[in-house]
Design a protein around this motif. Structure first.
Motif, PDB file in Angstrom:
ATOM      1  N   ARG A  90      -2.334  -3.416  -3.320  1.00 44.31           N
ATOM      2  CA  ARG A  90      -2.344  -4.601  -4.326  1.00 44.31           C
ATOM      3  C   ARG A  90      -3.074  -5.861  -3.487  1.00 44.31           C
ATOM      4  O   ARG A  90      -3.107  -5.956  -2.416  1.00 44.31           O
ATOM      5  CB  ARG A  90      -0.922  -5.253  -4.581  1.00 44.31           C
ATOM      6  N   VAL A  91      -3.832  -6.693  -4.275  1.00 45.29           N
ATOM      7  CA  VAL A  91      -4.734  -7.397  -3.695  1.00 45.29           C
ATOM      8  C   VAL A  91      -4.698  -8.824  -4.516  1.00 45.29           C
ATOM      9  O   VAL A  91      -4.559  -9.018  -5.603  1.00 45.29           O
ATOM     10  CB  VAL A  91      -6.398  -7.240  -3.937  1.00 45.29           C
ATOM     11  N   ASP A  92      -4.216  -9.951  -3.598  1.00 43.17           N
ATOM     12  CA  ASP A  92      -4.007 -11.239  -4.164  1.00 43.17           C
ATOM     13  C   ASP A  92      -5.436 -11.944  -3.755  1.00 43.17           C
ATOM     14  O   ASP A  92      -5.841 -12.234  -2.679  1.00 43.17           O
ATOM     15  CB  ASP A  92      -2.930 -11.865  -3.543  1.00 43.17           C
ATOM     16  N   TYR A  93      -5.884 -12.528  -4.983  1.00 43.30           N
ATOM     17  CA  TYR A  93      -7.023 -13.392  -4.784  1.00 43.30           C
ATOM     18  C   TYR A  93      -6.762 -14.923  -4.906  1.00 43.30           C
ATOM     19  O   TYR A  93      -6.253 -15.084  -5.922  1.00 43.30           O
ATOM     20  CB  TYR A  93      -8.228 -13.149  -5.895  1.00 43.30           C
ATOM     21  N   TRP A  94      -7.441 -15.848  -4.250  1.00 39.38           N
ATOM     22  CA  TRP A  94      -7.240 -17.010  -4.369  1.00 39.38           C
ATOM     23  C   TRP A  94      -8.691 -17.762  -4.548  1.00 39.38           C
ATOM     24  O   TRP A  94      -9.489 -17.316  -3.454  1.00 39.38           O
ATOM     25  CB  TRP A  94      -6.455 -17.930  -3.266  1.00 39.38           C
ATOM     26  N   VAL A  95      -8.936 -18.612  -5.492  1.00 41.31           N
ATOM     27  CA  VAL A  95     -10.499 -19.365  -5.386  1.00 41.31           C
ATOM     28  C   VAL A  95      -9.908 -20.800  -4.920  1.00 41.31           C
ATOM     29  O   VAL A  95      -9.000 -21.204  -5.793  1.00 41.31           O
ATOM     30  CB  VAL A  95     -10.999 -19.332  -6.779  1.00 41.31           C
ATOM     31  N   ARG A  96     -10.411 -21.250  -3.964  1.00 37.47           N
ATOM     32  CA  ARG A  96     -10.139 -22.501  -3.547  1.00 37.47           C
ATOM     33  C   ARG A  96     -11.100 -23.607  -3.206  1.00 37.47           C
ATOM     34  O   ARG A  96     -12.076 -23.175  -3.007  1.00 37.47           O
ATOM     35  CB  ARG A  96      -9.403 -22.355  -2.038  1.00 37.47           C
ATOM     36  N   SER A  97     -10.815 -24.712  -3.360  1.00 41.01           N
ATOM     37  CA  SER A  97     -11.809 -25.655  -3.204  1.00 41.01           C
ATOM     38  C   SER A  97     -10.994 -26.635  -2.292  1.00 41.01           C
ATOM     39  O   SER A  97     -10.141 -27.579  -2.730  1.00 41.01           O
ATOM     40  CB  SER A  97     -12.081 -26.498  -4.214  1.00 41.01           C
ATOM     41  N   GLY A  98     -11.298 -26.682  -1.014  1.00 42.32           N
ATOM     42  CA  GLY A  98     -10.635 -27.448   0.063  1.00 42.32           C
ATOM     43  C   GLY A  98      -9.256 -26.976  -0.011  1.00 42.32           C
ATOM     44  O   GLY A  98      -8.903 -25.708   0.332  1.00 42.32           O
ATOM     45  N   ARG A  99      -8.151 -27.909   0.065  1.00 41.10           N
ATOM     46  CA  ARG A  99      -6.926 -27.382  -0.023  1.00 41.10           C
ATOM     47  C   ARG A  99      -6.309 -26.932  -1.224  1.00 41.10           C
ATOM     48  O   ARG A  99      -5.133 -26.518  -1.433  1.00 41.10           O
ATOM     49  CB  ARG A  99      -5.923 -28.324   0.592  1.00 41.10           C
ATOM     50  N   HIS A 100      -7.147 -27.187  -2.360  1.00 35.48           N
ATOM     51  CA  HIS A 100      -6.651 -27.130  -3.679  1.00 35.48           C
ATOM     52  C   HIS A 100      -6.759 -25.202  -4.291  1.00 35.48           C
ATOM     53  O   HIS A 100      -8.183 -24.958  -4.286  1.00 35.48           O
ATOM     54  CB  HIS A 100      -7.095 -28.040  -4.683  1.00 35.48           C
ATOM     55  N   VAL A 101      -5.840 -24.886  -4.790  1.00 37.85           N
ATOM     56  CA  VAL A 101      -5.962 -23.593  -5.128  1.00 37.85           C
ATOM     57  C   VAL A 101      -6.663 -23.888  -6.889  1.00 37.85           C
ATOM     58  O   VAL A 101      -5.922 -24.268  -7.711  1.00 37.85           O
ATOM     59  CB  VAL A 101      -4.785 -22.750  -5.373  1.00 37.85           C
ATOM     60  N   SER A 145      -3.707  -4.301  -8.778  1.00 36.38           N
ATOM     61  CA  SER A 145      -3.068  -3.173  -8.053  1.00 36.38           C
ATOM     62  C   SER A 145      -4.180  -2.026  -8.733  1.00 36.38           C
ATOM     63  O   SER A 145      -4.217  -1.866  -9.793  1.00 36.38           O
ATOM     64  CB  SER A 145      -1.703  -2.801  -8.319  1.00 36.38           C
ATOM     65  N   PHE A 146      -4.480  -1.319  -7.618  1.00 33.45           N
ATOM     66  CA  PHE A 146      -5.491  -0.127  -7.962  1.00 33.45           C
ATOM     67  C   PHE A 146      -5.495   0.784  -6.809  1.00 33.45           C
ATOM     68  O   PHE A 146      -5.101   0.465  -5.850  1.00 33.45           O
ATOM     69  CB  PHE A 146      -6.869  -0.801  -8.389  1.00 33.45           C
ATOM     70  N   TRP A 147      -5.937   1.963  -7.310  1.00 27.03           N
ATOM     71  CA  TRP A 147      -6.370   3.079  -6.368  1.00 27.03           C
ATOM     72  C   TRP A 147      -7.594   2.838  -5.527  1.00 27.03           C
ATOM     73  O   TRP A 147      -8.589   2.305  -6.409  1.00 27.03           O
ATOM     74  CB  TRP A 147      -6.246   4.493  -7.107  1.00 27.03           C
ATOM     75  N   MET A 148      -7.725   3.273  -4.397  1.00 28.38           N
ATOM     76  CA  MET A 148      -9.050   3.153  -3.658  1.00 28.38           C
ATOM     77  C   MET A 148      -8.996   4.016  -2.640  1.00 28.38           C
ATOM     78  O   MET A 148      -7.987   4.802  -2.010  1.00 28.38           O
ATOM     79  CB  MET A 148      -9.221   1.664  -3.103  1.00 28.38           C
ATOM     80  N   TRP A 149     -10.223   4.275  -2.174  1.00 29.22           N
ATOM     81  CA  TRP A 149     -10.635   5.096  -1.036  1.00 29.22           C
ATOM     82  C   TRP A 149     -10.459   4.109   0.362  1.00 29.22           C
ATOM     83  O   TRP A 149     -11.488   3.126   0.138  1.00 29.22           O
ATOM     84  CB  TRP A 149     -11.737   6.015  -1.216  1.00 29.22           C
ATOM     85  N   PRO A 150      -9.832   4.657   1.214  1.00 31.24           N
ATOM     86  CA  PRO A 150     -10.107   3.560   2.547  1.00 31.24           C
ATOM     87  C   PRO A 150     -11.513   3.319   2.994  1.00 31.24           C
ATOM     88  O   PRO A 150     -12.320   4.168   2.912  1.00 31.24           O
ATOM     89  CB  PRO A 150      -9.214   4.075   3.418  1.00 31.24           C
ATOM     90  N   ALA A 151     -11.769   2.022   3.240  1.00 31.12           N
ATOM     91  CA  ALA A 151     -13.332   1.861   4.090  1.00 31.12           C
ATOM     92  C   ALA A 151     -12.914   0.710   5.134  1.00 31.12           C
ATOM     93  O   ALA A 151     -11.785  -0.093   5.000  1.00 31.12           O
ATOM     94  CB  ALA A 151     -13.851   0.900   3.141  1.00 31.12           C
ATOM     95  N   MET A 200       0.962  -1.291  -0.079  1.00 29.37           N
ATOM     96  CA  MET A 200      -0.066   0.068  -0.079  1.00 29.37           C
ATOM     97  C   MET A 200       1.066   1.257   0.159  1.00 29.37           C
ATOM     98  O   MET A 200       1.850   1.209   0.560  1.00 29.37           O
ATOM     99  CB  MET A 200      -0.821   0.146   1.360  1.00 29.37           C
ATOM    100  N   CYS A 201       0.527   2.143  -0.697  1.00 27.69           N
ATOM    101  CA  CYS A 201       1.167   3.580  -0.439  1.00 27.69           C
ATOM    102  C   CYS A 201       0.018   4.599  -0.791  1.00 27.69           C
ATOM    103  O   CYS A 201      -1.154   4.473  -1.242  1.00 27.69           O
ATOM    104  CB  CYS A 201       2.258   3.780  -1.737  1.00 27.69           C
ATOM    105  N   ALA A 202       0.248   5.898  -0.117  1.00 30.22           N
ATOM    106  CA  ALA A 202      -0.856   6.847   0.148  1.00 30.22           C
ATOM    107  C   ALA A 202      -0.469   7.920  -0.867  1.00 30.22           C
ATOM    108  O   ALA A 202       0.608   8.365  -0.986  1.00 30.22           O
ATOM    109  CB  ALA A 202      -0.748   7.239   1.663  1.00 30.22           C
ATOM    110  N   ALA A 203      -1.702   8.739  -1.345  1.00 32.33           N
ATOM    111  CA  ALA A 203      -1.488   9.851  -2.088  1.00 32.33           C
ATOM    112  C   ALA A 203      -2.871  10.377  -1.885  1.00 32.33           C
ATOM    113  O   ALA A 203      -3.770  10.395  -2.377  1.00 32.33           O
ATOM    114  CB  ALA A 203      -1.274   9.349  -3.532  1.00 32.33           C
ATOM    115  N   GLY A 204      -2.700  11.781  -0.987  1.00 33.56           N
ATOM    116  CA  GLY A 204      -3.902  12.352  -0.630  1.00 33.56           C
ATOM    117  C   GLY A 204      -4.859  11.436  -0.021  1.00 33.56           C
ATOM    118  O   GLY A 204      -4.354  10.985   1.205  1.00 33.56           O
TER     119      GLY A 204
END
Length: 74
Positions: free
Chosen positions: A16-27, A34-40, A6-10
């Protein structure tokens, strides 16, 4: 798992977000973006996800990770 990025600008943050779709132990799929966003807050995000049928997974108490599932969907 990659370290969080993460880095701030104003009033925005670049993240950066890492997504994993899993079924049990298998990815099944992985995706990183990576994208700009407003904190929530975590509460606001989980409330928004709940409106779409997602619920938090039990046993995932690390505040850096939001693990959710959609019951009844594969």
């Amino acid at each position: 798992m990659r370290p969080p990025y993460m880095c701030a600008a104003g009033y925005r943050i670049r993240t950066r977000v890492d997504y994993w779709v899993r079924s049990g132990r298998h990815v099944l799929r992985e995706h990183t973006e990576s994208f700009w966003m407003w904190p929530a807050s975590r509460t606001r995000i989980t409330d928004d996800l709940a409106r779409h049928g997602f619920v938090p997974l039990p046993g995932h108490d690390d505040p850096r990770v939001l693990a959710v599932t959609r019951p009844g969907h594969r």
